[in-house]
Every structure is written in C-alpha cells, then in structure tokens.
Design a protein around this motif. Structure first.
Motif, PDB file in Angstrom:
ATOM      1  N   GLY A   9      -3.060  -0.953   6.707  1.00  0.00           N
ATOM      2  CA  GLY A   9      -4.219  -1.549   6.050  1.00  0.00           C
ATOM      3  C   GLY A   9      -5.512  -1.102   6.684  1.00  0.00           C
ATOM      4  N   LEU A  10      -5.557  -1.108   8.011  1.00  0.00           N
ATOM      5  CA  LEU A  10      -6.759  -0.653   8.709  1.00  0.00           C
ATOM      6  C   LEU A  10      -7.029   0.825   8.455  1.00  0.00           C
ATOM      7  N   MET A  11      -5.968   1.631   8.446  1.00  0.00           N
ATOM      8  CA  MET A  11      -6.134   3.058   8.165  1.00  0.00           C
ATOM      9  C   MET A  11      -6.661   3.260   6.743  1.00  0.00           C
ATOM     10  N   ALA A  12      -6.103   2.514   5.807  1.00  0.00           N
ATOM     11  CA  ALA A  12      -6.533   2.662   4.416  1.00  0.00           C
ATOM     12  C   ALA A  12      -7.989   2.239   4.231  1.00  0.00           C
ATOM     13  N   ILE A  13      -8.410   1.235   4.963  1.00  0.00           N
ATOM     14  CA  ILE A  13      -9.793   0.768   4.854  1.00  0.00           C
ATOM     15  C   ILE A  13     -10.757   1.760   5.502  1.00  0.00           C
ATOM     16  N   PHE A  14     -10.413   2.277   6.673  1.00  0.00           N
ATOM     17  CA  PHE A  14     -11.331   3.134   7.413  1.00  0.00           C
ATOM     18  C   PHE A  14     -11.139   4.628   7.158  1.00  0.00           C
ATOM     19  N   PRO A  20      -9.667   6.076   3.894  1.00  0.00           N
ATOM     20  CA  PRO A  20      -8.988   5.970   2.601  1.00  0.00           C
ATOM     21  C   PRO A  20      -8.484   7.291   2.027  1.00  0.00           C
ATOM     22  N   VAL A  21      -9.185   8.384   2.255  1.00  0.00           N
ATOM     23  CA  VAL A  21      -8.718   9.661   1.711  1.00  0.00           C
ATOM     24  C   VAL A  21      -7.430  10.082   2.410  1.00  0.00           C
ATOM     25  N   ARG A  22      -7.384   9.926   3.722  1.00  0.00           N
ATOM     26  CA  ARG A  22      -6.155  10.270   4.455  1.00  0.00           C
ATOM     27  C   ARG A  22      -4.997   9.366   4.049  1.00  0.00           C
ATOM     28  N   ALA A  23      -5.286   8.070   3.896  1.00  0.00           N
ATOM     29  CA  ALA A  23      -4.226   7.132   3.503  1.00  0.00           C
ATOM     30  C   ALA A  23      -3.747   7.449   2.084  1.00  0.00           C
TER      31      ALA A  23
END
Length: 187
Positions: free
Chosen positions: A33-38, A40-43
């Motif tokens: 969730g933190l990765m997707a928020i910060f 988002p393109v990579r996630a």
C-alpha cells in the motif's frame, strides 16, 4: 465457575498459534500500500508484470489442454485463447508500464459506454422514477472520467494504483491489529 468447552479451547489455541501468518499478510499489504501510494507507476508496473506471468502460465496450460481428447470447447478457440494469453503475457512482462496504460484505456472506454447507457436509461425511465437526475449525473461523471482517462492514461493508472494502495494500506493495518488480537488466544 463456568465450564469451558474443550473443542473451543483447542480451536482458539490453534488459531492463536497462526497469528504470525495474519501479521505477515498485514505487513506485506501495508508495504505494498505504501509503495503504491508513493511509487504508483512502479506498483502499477509490478501488478501488470505479475498479471503477465499469470497470462503466460495460462497460455501454456491452455496449449497443453489442446491435446486433451475430451476438450469441452473447440480446439481452434482454445488455440486462439492460448496464443492471445501468451502474447498478452509476454507483452506485459516485457513492457509492463505500457500494458498498464492499455488497461486504463480499456477501462476508460468502458466508463464512457456505461455512462452513456446510464444517461439513455435515465431519460427513458424518467416518468417512472424520481430523481432521475442522479442517474444522469452518474452517467455524465462516467463519461467525464472515461474522457480524462483516455486523455491521460498514465495519470489514470497512477490514480487507480494510488486508490488500490490506500485500500491495501487500510487492509494491512487491520490485519496487523487482528493478528495481535488473535495472538492473545494462544496465551
């Protein structure tokens, strides 16, 4: 003094011993969730890449199934499906950001079509329902959202992934809290 059910106690103890699995899911979900928020393109690329791997596996399994003599659908359609799955999977693994943008484009077209259909439906049933304007408004919003996503698919991808990240973050936090509550059952 109350009597305690021995089966319930055994179940509580068993569940309590597995608290760490729930904690692990919670931590992984929170991190995603933190990765997707910060990021988002990579996630989004990571999600697309994982879906690509699944599509490749599905394509391989489908090609193998073509040789099954009791195949429930036509071999031709199964071969087409297998090849499309493999093609999509290879494209998603090779270039996940572009494929993620393609997902957003398909979703945008769907928003536009469903929005137009809601507007048409609302106009046709306006005499039978009250407040049809809400249905019309939802249709207009769908068309606008779809148009915005078509105009900027990468931005649409970023917004979608951030929303997925927010959901994963809340899910992860709830899992972590639940894990520590379940841990008490093992004591």
């Amino acid at each position: 003094m109350g009597t305690q059910n021995p089966q319930a106690s055994a179940l509580q103890l068993t569940i309590g011993r597995t608290w760490w699995v729930i904690l692990l899911f919670g931590i992984l979900s929170t991190l995603f969730g933190l990765m997707a928020i910060f990021e988002p393109v990579r996630a989004g690329a990571g999600i697309t890449w994982a879906i690509g791997l699944l599509a490749i596996a599905e394509g391989i399994v489908s090609l193998i199934a073509v040789f099954n003599k009791n195949l429930p659908i036509s071999r031709g359609w199964m071969i087409v499906y297998a090849l499309l799955s493999l093609l999509f999977g290879v494209m998603a693994v090779a270039n996940p950001v572009s494929m993620a943008a393609a997902f957003v484009t398909v979703m945008a077209v769907w928003f536009i079509i469903s929005g137009v259909l809601r507007i048409i439906f609302a106009v046709r049933v306006r005499k039978e329902i009250d407040n049809e304007w809400m249905l019309i408004l939802s249709g207009v919003l769908g068309v606008v959202l779809g148009g915005l996503m078509l105009a900027a698919p990468i931005a649409g991808l970023i917004v979608a992934v951030i929303w997925i990240g927010v959901g994963a973050l809340f899910y992860g936090i709830l899992q972590i809290v639940a894990a520590f509550k379940i841990r008490k059952l093992a004591a």
